[in-house]
Design a protein around this motif. Structure first.
Motif, PDB file in Angstrom:
ATOM      1  N   HIS A   1       0.864  -1.174   0.000  1.00  0.00           N
ATOM      2  CA  HIS A   1       0.000   0.000   0.000  1.00  0.00           C
ATOM      3  C   HIS A   1       0.902   1.225   0.000  1.00  0.00           C
ATOM      4  CE1 HIS A   1      -3.095   2.708   2.219  1.00  0.00           C
ATOM      5  NE2 HIS A   1      -3.123   2.900   0.925  1.00  0.00           N
ATOM      6  N   ASP A   2       0.845   1.986  -1.082  1.00  0.00           N
ATOM      7  CA  ASP A   2       1.620   3.218  -1.193  1.00  0.00           C
ATOM      8  C   ASP A   2       0.816   4.316  -0.497  1.00  0.00           C
ATOM      9  OD1 ASP A   2       2.877   5.585  -1.933  1.00  0.00           O
ATOM     10  OD2 ASP A   2       3.396   4.833  -3.922  1.00  0.00           O
ATOM     11  N   ARG A   3       1.157   4.591   0.732  1.00  0.00           N
ATOM     12  CA  ARG A   3       0.372   5.533   1.536  1.00  0.00           C
ATOM     13  C   ARG A   3       0.471   6.969   1.031  1.00  0.00           C
ATOM     14  NH1 ARG A   3      -1.620   2.228   5.153  1.00  0.00           N
ATOM     15  NH2 ARG A   3      -0.386   0.591   6.105  1.00  0.00           N
ATOM     16  N   GLU A   4       1.525   7.288   0.300  1.00  0.00           N
ATOM     17  CA  GLU A   4       1.668   8.645  -0.243  1.00  0.00           C
ATOM     18  C   GLU A   4       0.555   8.989  -1.222  1.00  0.00           C
ATOM     19  OE1 GLU A   4       5.307  10.174  -1.919  1.00  0.00           O
ATOM     20  OE2 GLU A   4       6.440   9.289  -0.265  1.00  0.00           O
ATOM     21  N   ASN A   5       0.268   8.069  -2.130  1.00  0.00           N
ATOM     22  CA  ASN A   5      -0.765   8.356  -3.127  1.00  0.00           C
ATOM     23  C   ASN A   5      -2.006   7.485  -2.969  1.00  0.00           C
ATOM     24  OD1 ASN A   5      -0.056   5.886  -4.200  1.00  0.00           O
ATOM     25  ND2 ASN A   5       1.194   6.760  -5.821  1.00  0.00           N
TER      26      ASN A   5
ATOM     27  N   GLU B   1      -2.345   4.326  -3.429  1.00  0.00           N
ATOM     28  CA  GLU B   1      -2.450   3.183  -4.331  1.00  0.00           C
ATOM     29  C   GLU B   1      -2.143   1.864  -3.622  1.00  0.00           C
ATOM     30  OE1 GLU B   1      -1.311   4.763  -8.750  1.00  0.00           O
ATOM     31  OE2 GLU B   1       0.352   4.375  -7.382  1.00  0.00           O
TER      32      GLU B   1
ATOM     33  N   ARG C   1      -0.851  -1.188 -10.224  1.00  0.00           N
ATOM     34  CA  ARG C   1      -1.133  -0.157  -9.230  1.00  0.00           C
ATOM     35  C   ARG C   1      -2.604   0.260  -9.363  1.00  0.00           C
ATOM     36  NH1 ARG C   1       3.877   1.502  -7.347  1.00  0.00           N
ATOM     37  NH2 ARG C   1       3.195   3.405  -6.375  1.00  0.00           N
TER      38      ARG C   1
END
Length: 181
Positions: free
Chosen positions: A61-65, A67, A180
């Protein structure tokens, strides 16, 4: 994809997600499902990953964006994506015994990216994959320019990175995709 196919796919993905919580600690399925339902093209890609034997699951889990990254988590390289040259150039260079296609074009048609070596190694931290098969990985342009391509597998409880001519293909070599969402 009609409503019934969408429901079936989401049910399969949810079941796999819940069965393999160690791959995505602290990720809430309802948030994953909300992103999937708002991205029909991503559902199509996941359906392709599923239909070719990839068993996609959330691994990051890409917490920045926000995704979520799905990766093929089948025990072996997806059966519906094997016996492929690396790319179009390598396929076109074969004079005889050409396979049906190439990994880079099939990945693009599916809407996924072939795993990088780093992604492949990260996947291997989540389980044991490719103990009988191998998977093409993204190859640096300098290696590709010289006619080579890279692949990985797991043998002797170690992950190995190898090289081969990009035009080669084997019944036990395919590719794993990342998506993604």
């Amino acid at each position: 994809m009609d409503a019934k196919q969408r429901e079936t796919l989401l049910g399969t993905l949810k079941s796999r997600f819940e069965t393999n919580m160690g791959r995505h600690k602290d990720v809430d399925w309802s948030k994953v499902q909300a992103r999937l339902e708002s991205s029909p093209e991503k559902l199509r890609s996941l359906a392709e990953m599923e239909s070719t034997g990839g068993e996609p699951d959330v691994v990051l889990h890409d917490r920045e964006n926000g995704e979520f990254i799905f990766v093929d988590c089948s025990a072996e390289s997806p059966v519906g994506r094997r016996s492929l040259c690396f790319d179009r150039e390598s396929l076109d260079s074969r004079k005889e015994n050409k396979p049906t296609g190439c990994a880079t074009e099939l990945a693009a048609a599916m809407g996924v990216e072939i795993l990088t070596e780093q992604q492949y190694r990260a996947l291997q931290e989540l389980g044991t994959f490719d103990t009988k098969t191998s998977s093409w990985v993204q190859t640096p342009p300098a290696i590709r320019k010289l006619g080579g391509a890279l692949f990985c597998d797991r043998r002797y409880d170690c992950v190995f990175l190898y090289h081969n001519g990009a035009q080669s293909y084997y019944a036990a070599r395919g590719f794993r995709g990342a998506l993604r969402v």
